[in-house]
Write a protein that holds these residues in place. Structure first.
Motif, PDB file in Angstrom:
ATOM      1  N   LEU A 207       0.844  -1.187   0.000  1.00  0.00           N
ATOM      2  CA  LEU A 207       0.000   0.000   0.000  1.00  0.00           C
ATOM      3  C   LEU A 207       0.881   1.239   0.000  1.00  0.00           C
ATOM      4  O   LEU A 207       1.822   1.332   0.800  1.00  0.00           O
ATOM      5  N   VAL A 208       0.590   2.175  -0.893  1.00  0.00           N
ATOM      6  CA  VAL A 208       1.369   3.401  -0.979  1.00  0.00           C
ATOM      7  C   VAL A 208       0.431   4.560  -1.289  1.00  0.00           C
ATOM      8  O   VAL A 208      -0.608   4.373  -1.933  1.00  0.00           O
ATOM      9  N   GLN A 209       0.800   5.742  -0.833  1.00  0.00           N
ATOM     10  CA  GLN A 209      -0.010   6.918  -1.106  1.00  0.00           C
ATOM     11  C   GLN A 209       0.224   7.426  -2.530  1.00  0.00           C
ATOM     12  O   GLN A 209       1.301   7.182  -3.106  1.00  0.00           O
ATOM     13  N   PRO A 210      -0.728   8.127  -3.102  1.00  0.00           N
ATOM     14  CA  PRO A 210      -0.508   8.725  -4.426  1.00  0.00           C
ATOM     15  C   PRO A 210       0.749   9.581  -4.423  1.00  0.00           C
ATOM     16  O   PRO A 210       1.009  10.330  -3.465  1.00  0.00           O
ATOM     17  N   GLY A 211       1.510   9.451  -5.502  1.00  0.00           N
ATOM     18  CA  GLY A 211       2.782  10.147  -5.608  1.00  0.00           C
ATOM     19  C   GLY A 211       3.964   9.370  -5.046  1.00  0.00           C
ATOM     20  O   GLY A 211       5.116   9.776  -5.239  1.00  0.00           O
ATOM     21  N   GLY A 212       3.688   8.285  -4.384  1.00  0.00           N
ATOM     22  CA  GLY A 212       4.749   7.491  -3.783  1.00  0.00           C
ATOM     23  C   GLY A 212       5.408   6.537  -4.760  1.00  0.00           C
ATOM     24  O   GLY A 212       5.093   6.534  -5.963  1.00  0.00           O
ATOM     25  N   SER A 213       6.303   5.715  -4.225  1.00  0.00           N
ATOM     26  CA  SER A 213       7.081   4.787  -5.049  1.00  0.00           C
ATOM     27  C   SER A 213       7.071   3.391  -4.443  1.00  0.00           C
ATOM     28  O   SER A 213       6.942   3.225  -3.221  1.00  0.00           O
ATOM     29  N   LEU A 214       7.201   2.409  -5.317  1.00  0.00           N
ATOM     30  CA  LEU A 214       7.381   1.016  -4.923  1.00  0.00           C
ATOM     31  C   LEU A 214       8.328   0.367  -5.916  1.00  0.00           C
ATOM     32  O   LEU A 214       8.390   0.785  -7.080  1.00  0.00           O
ATOM     33  N   ARG A 215       9.021  -0.660  -5.452  1.00  0.00           N
ATOM     34  CA  ARG A 215       9.878  -1.436  -6.335  1.00  0.00           C
ATOM     35  C   ARG A 215       9.483  -2.905  -6.245  1.00  0.00           C
ATOM     36  O   ARG A 215       9.528  -3.502  -5.174  1.00  0.00           O
ATOM     37  N   LEU A 216       9.102  -3.470  -7.379  1.00  0.00           N
ATOM     38  CA  LEU A 216       8.772  -4.883  -7.458  1.00  0.00           C
ATOM     39  C   LEU A 216       9.974  -5.676  -7.945  1.00  0.00           C
ATOM     40  O   LEU A 216      10.743  -5.195  -8.773  1.00  0.00           O
ATOM     41  N   SER A 217      10.097  -6.879  -7.412  1.00  0.00           N
ATOM     42  CA  SER A 217      11.153  -7.791  -7.846  1.00  0.00           C
ATOM     43  C   SER A 217      10.543  -9.133  -8.222  1.00  0.00           C
ATOM     44  O   SER A 217       9.521  -9.536  -7.656  1.00  0.00           O
ATOM     45  N   CYS A 218      11.167  -9.811  -9.162  1.00  0.00           N
ATOM     46  CA  CYS A 218      10.715 -11.144  -9.558  1.00  0.00           C
ATOM     47  C   CYS A 218      11.950 -11.976  -9.874  1.00  0.00           C
ATOM     48  O   CYS A 218      12.710 -11.638 -10.793  1.00  0.00           O
ATOM     49  N   ALA A 219      12.132 -13.048  -9.138  1.00  0.00           N
ATOM     50  CA  ALA A 219      13.289 -13.915  -9.323  1.00  0.00           C
ATOM     51  C   ALA A 219      12.860 -15.274  -9.875  1.00  0.00           C
ATOM     52  O   ALA A 219      11.898 -15.875  -9.371  1.00  0.00           O
ATOM     53  N   ALA A 220      13.565 -15.730 -10.875  1.00  0.00           N
ATOM     54  CA  ALA A 220      13.315 -17.058 -11.438  1.00  0.00           C
ATOM     55  C   ALA A 220      14.210 -18.078 -10.749  1.00  0.00           C
ATOM     56  O   ALA A 220      15.409 -17.842 -10.567  1.00  0.00           O
ATOM     57  N   SER A 221      13.612 -19.185 -10.359  1.00  0.00           N
ATOM     58  CA  SER A 221      14.382 -20.241  -9.713  1.00  0.00           C
ATOM     59  C   SER A 221      14.090 -21.577 -10.376  1.00  0.00           C
ATOM     60  O   SER A 221      13.078 -21.730 -11.061  1.00  0.00           O
ATOM     61  N   GLY A 222      14.975 -22.531 -10.151  1.00  0.00           N
ATOM     62  CA  GLY A 222      14.803 -23.849 -10.748  1.00  0.00           C
ATOM     63  C   GLY A 222      15.883 -24.125 -11.776  1.00  0.00           C
ATOM     64  O   GLY A 222      16.886 -23.417 -11.850  1.00  0.00           O
ATOM     65  N   SER A 223      15.658 -25.141 -12.576  1.00  0.00           N
ATOM     66  CA  SER A 223      16.636 -25.551 -13.569  1.00  0.00           C
ATOM     67  C   SER A 223      16.184 -25.131 -14.960  1.00  0.00           C
ATOM     68  O   SER A 223      15.101 -25.493 -15.409  1.00  0.00           O
ATOM     69  N   PHE A 224      17.013 -24.326 -15.640  1.00  0.00           N
ATOM     70  CA  PHE A 224      16.683 -23.891 -16.990  1.00  0.00           C
ATOM     71  C   PHE A 224      17.953 -23.485 -17.710  1.00  0.00           C
ATOM     72  O   PHE A 224      18.999 -23.275 -17.093  1.00  0.00           O
ATOM     73  N   PHE A 225      17.844 -23.356 -19.024  1.00  0.00           N
ATOM     74  CA  PHE A 225      19.003 -23.024 -19.855  1.00  0.00           C
ATOM     75  C   PHE A 225      19.251 -21.522 -19.887  1.00  0.00           C
ATOM     76  O   PHE A 225      20.373 -21.058 -19.677  1.00  0.00           O
TER      77      PHE A 225
END
Length: 120
Positions: free
Chosen positions: A11-29
């Motif tokens: 939850l953030v107020q108008p004008g504010g900032s957030l940073r989203l992260s997404c990490a991939a895990s597991g076995s892949f090429f």
């Protein structure tokens, strides 16, 4: 098994900032294009931003100049820096990635979603 794990919503107020992260895990090429989508109540899921493996970016017109997508290939992670947030940015944000499971097999993956609420 490949998983995309998101974090950083809230939850953030108008004008504010957030940073989203997404990490991939597991076995892949390798990981190709990574992106962020969002879905507000009663609306279709829409592309917010995407970034290729060589760092070319695409943004929805509604977020240009306010959001920045980036990635760290060494960490298999994509980020979304969201500034000057507006109430209309409220939605569930989903991470998406095209992942080469092997040299010959590519599959599209989705994260579980993280809620972003912009409200005073």
């Amino acid at each position: 098994q490949v998983q995309l794990v998101e974090s950083g919503g809230g939850l953030v107020q108008p004008g504010g900032s957030l940073r989203l992260s997404c990490a991939a895990s597991g076995s892949f090429f390798s990981i190709n294009t990574m992106g962020w989508y969002r879905q507000a109540p009663g609306k279709q899921r829409e592309l917010v931003a995407a970034i290729t493996r060589d760092f070319s970016t695409t943004y929805a017109d509604s977020v240009k100049g306010r959001f920045t997508i980036s990635r760290d290939n060494a960490k298999n992670t994509v980020y979304l820096q969201m500034n000057s947030l507006k109430p209309e940015d409220t939605a569930v944000y989903y991470c998406n990635a095209d992942i080469d499971e092997t040299r010959y097999t590519r599959r599209n993956y989705w994260g579980q979603g993280t809620q972003v609420t912009v409200s005073s």
